[in-house]
Enzyme design. Sequence first.
Site, PDB file in Angstrom:
ATOM      1  N   CYS A  13       0.850  -1.193   0.000  1.00 54.70           N
ATOM      2  CA  CYS A  13       0.000   0.000   0.000  1.00 54.70           C
ATOM      3  C   CYS A  13       0.884   1.241   0.000  1.00 54.70           C
ATOM      4  O   CYS A  13       1.589   1.500   0.982  1.00 54.70           O
ATOM      5  CB  CYS A  13      -0.922   0.014   1.223  1.00 54.70           C
ATOM      6  SG  CYS A  13      -2.012   1.462   1.260  1.00 54.70           S
ATOM      7  N   CYS A  26      -0.396   3.854   2.850  1.00 55.76           N
ATOM      8  CA  CYS A  26      -0.075   3.522   4.246  1.00 55.76           C
ATOM      9  C   CYS A  26       1.378   3.092   4.420  1.00 55.76           C
ATOM     10  O   CYS A  26       1.849   2.962   5.560  1.00 55.76           O
ATOM     11  CB  CYS A  26      -0.996   2.415   4.744  1.00 55.76           C
ATOM     12  SG  CYS A  26      -2.742   2.868   4.768  1.00 55.76           S
ATOM     13  N   LYS A  84       0.888  -5.455   2.726  1.00 60.70           N
ATOM     14  CA  LYS A  84      -0.437  -5.870   3.186  1.00 60.70           C
ATOM     15  C   LYS A  84      -0.413  -7.320   3.652  1.00 60.70           C
ATOM     16  O   LYS A  84      -0.041  -8.215   2.884  1.00 60.70           O
ATOM     17  CB  LYS A  84      -1.457  -5.728   2.061  1.00 60.70           C
ATOM     18  CG  LYS A  84      -1.720  -4.302   1.622  1.00 60.70           C
ATOM     19  CD  LYS A  84      -2.748  -4.270   0.503  1.00 60.70           C
ATOM     20  CE  LYS A  84      -2.987  -2.863  -0.002  1.00 60.70           C
ATOM     21  NZ  LYS A  84      -3.953  -2.849  -1.124  1.00 60.70           N
ATOM     22  N   HIS A 127      -6.955  -1.766   1.596  1.00 63.23           N
ATOM     23  CA  HIS A 127      -7.028  -0.343   1.956  1.00 63.23           C
ATOM     24  C   HIS A 127      -8.446   0.162   1.761  1.00 63.23           C
ATOM     25  O   HIS A 127      -9.055  -0.051   0.712  1.00 63.23           O
ATOM     26  CB  HIS A 127      -6.065   0.475   1.093  1.00 63.23           C
ATOM     27  CG  HIS A 127      -5.996   1.924   1.498  1.00 63.23           C
ATOM     28  ND1 HIS A 127      -5.111   2.383   2.463  1.00 63.23           N
ATOM     29  CD2 HIS A 127      -6.727   2.998   1.096  1.00 63.23           C
ATOM     30  CE1 HIS A 127      -5.280   3.690   2.620  1.00 63.23           C
ATOM     31  NE2 HIS A 127      -6.259   4.079   1.810  1.00 63.23           N
ATOM     32  N   CYS A 128      -8.980   0.829   2.777  1.00 62.95           N
ATOM     33  CA  CYS A 128     -10.317   1.421   2.689  1.00 62.95           C
ATOM     34  C   CYS A 128     -10.161   2.910   2.379  1.00 62.95           C
ATOM     35  O   CYS A 128      -9.569   3.648   3.174  1.00 62.95           O
ATOM     36  CB  CYS A 128     -11.092   1.231   3.990  1.00 62.95           C
ATOM     37  SG  CYS A 128     -12.710   2.044   3.974  1.00 62.95           S
ATOM     38  N   CYS A 152     -12.160   5.049   5.187  1.00 60.96           N
ATOM     39  CA  CYS A 152     -11.485   5.139   6.486  1.00 60.96           C
ATOM     40  C   CYS A 152     -10.047   5.638   6.342  1.00 60.96           C
ATOM     41  O   CYS A 152      -9.409   6.000   7.333  1.00 60.96           O
ATOM     42  CB  CYS A 152     -11.476   3.773   7.174  1.00 60.96           C
ATOM     43  SG  CYS A 152     -13.111   3.156   7.587  1.00 60.96           S
ATOM     44  N   CYS A 195      -5.404   0.897   5.944  1.00 61.38           N
ATOM     45  CA  CYS A 195      -5.476  -0.515   5.587  1.00 61.38           C
ATOM     46  C   CYS A 195      -6.170  -1.260   6.717  1.00 61.38           C
ATOM     47  O   CYS A 195      -5.857  -1.046   7.904  1.00 61.38           O
ATOM     48  CB  CYS A 195      -4.070  -1.079   5.358  1.00 61.38           C
ATOM     49  SG  CYS A 195      -3.365  -0.610   3.758  1.00 61.38           S
ATOM     50  N   CYS A 216     -19.301  -0.400   5.501  1.00 65.09           N
ATOM     51  CA  CYS A 216     -20.763  -0.389   5.617  1.00 65.09           C
ATOM     52  C   CYS A 216     -21.259   1.003   6.016  1.00 65.09           C
ATOM     53  O   CYS A 216     -20.953   1.483   7.114  1.00 65.09           O
ATOM     54  CB  CYS A 216     -21.222  -1.409   6.663  1.00 65.09           C
ATOM     55  SG  CYS A 216     -23.014  -1.461   6.866  1.00 65.09           S
ATOM     56  N   CYS A 266     -15.740   0.423   8.823  1.00 57.85           N
ATOM     57  CA  CYS A 266     -15.268  -0.710   8.042  1.00 57.85           C
ATOM     58  C   CYS A 266     -15.567  -1.987   8.813  1.00 57.85           C
ATOM     59  O   CYS A 266     -15.298  -2.071  10.016  1.00 57.85           O
ATOM     60  CB  CYS A 266     -13.762  -0.599   7.820  1.00 57.85           C
ATOM     61  SG  CYS A 266     -13.344  -0.339   6.104  1.00 57.85           S
TER      62      CYS A 266
END
Length: 325
Positions: A124, A127, A131, A137-138, A141, A144, A152, A158
């Site tokens: 990533c 970040c 990983k 990774h979101c 948010c 990671c 959601c 997350c």
Amino acid sequence: MSTGAGWTMALSRGLRCCQKVFSWIPVLIITSVVLWSYYAYVFQLCLLAYLLVFHVCFVMFSWTYWKSIFTPPASPCKKFQLSYSDKERYEMEERPDAQKQILVEIAKKLPIFTRAQSGAIRFCDRCQVLKPDRCHHCSVCETCVLKMDHHCPWVNNCVGFSNYKFFLLFLSYSMLYCIFIAATVFQYFLKFWVGDLPNGPAKFHVLFLMFVALMFFVSLMFLFGYHCWLVAKNRSTLEAFSAPVFVGGPDRNGFNVGVRRNLQQVFGEDRRLWLIPVFTSQGNGHYFPLKNVSESQNPLLANEEMWEESDDCSDEGSLGESLKF
């Protein structure tokens, strides 16, 4: 700094603040509907014979919803971050193939079995971490997330390793809450239908309680059924859409170790705690048993000395202990 750049930064910060505020709207909608249902059932209908069971359902729903919303997503520990020297070497290297080789060398010290679609080590850039398996990774948010399932909007969080059990329990207790309301209000709905229910505020609440409870139950039933299937197969939502890639290629069943063990990974070994929203998931989210790797070689069950470094992950990975409270 120029005036134009200052305005741009201020506008960007303002947009991020607005996005954070608006992201709570779905949660406020759910909360408002649930508080109205509580008022309608307890104070308007006042069905005394059912109030004890109703409050048990309400408390369990509220508890699991709270845990789903406010349990922070778990992120990779320091072991998966590039050291200062590795980061410097990686950034100074201009050739993509050489950068990939640097990541391969670092990954040899870590329990990483999955790869990117290209076959490279998953890294990533935002970040600056390698990983771990099942980590993604979101963008919402901006971090990671270990064993990320999905982001959601209805919990504004997350859903991943740290709160997946809570999310499943939230779905199950939501269904129970809805079906209990529908079942106990049904007799009054029939009276409303044939015109035997006296006029008054309760008449309105009976109609909408029945409608809202059934509507939410049907939608939750399909979502809960889908996640039960995912748990039985040991897949996340992301893995169901895009199979994880291993050295030997993509494999949707790469983490499937049998239904019993798949359930234990999410809910833990103590069945008495399965229905209670306390953290009991196995491991620390950085590595998982593989279908094609024997238990003697599997990092989840092996001694952490194989990592060749200090115990940062087990310290930060005592995530389970901190999430129990």
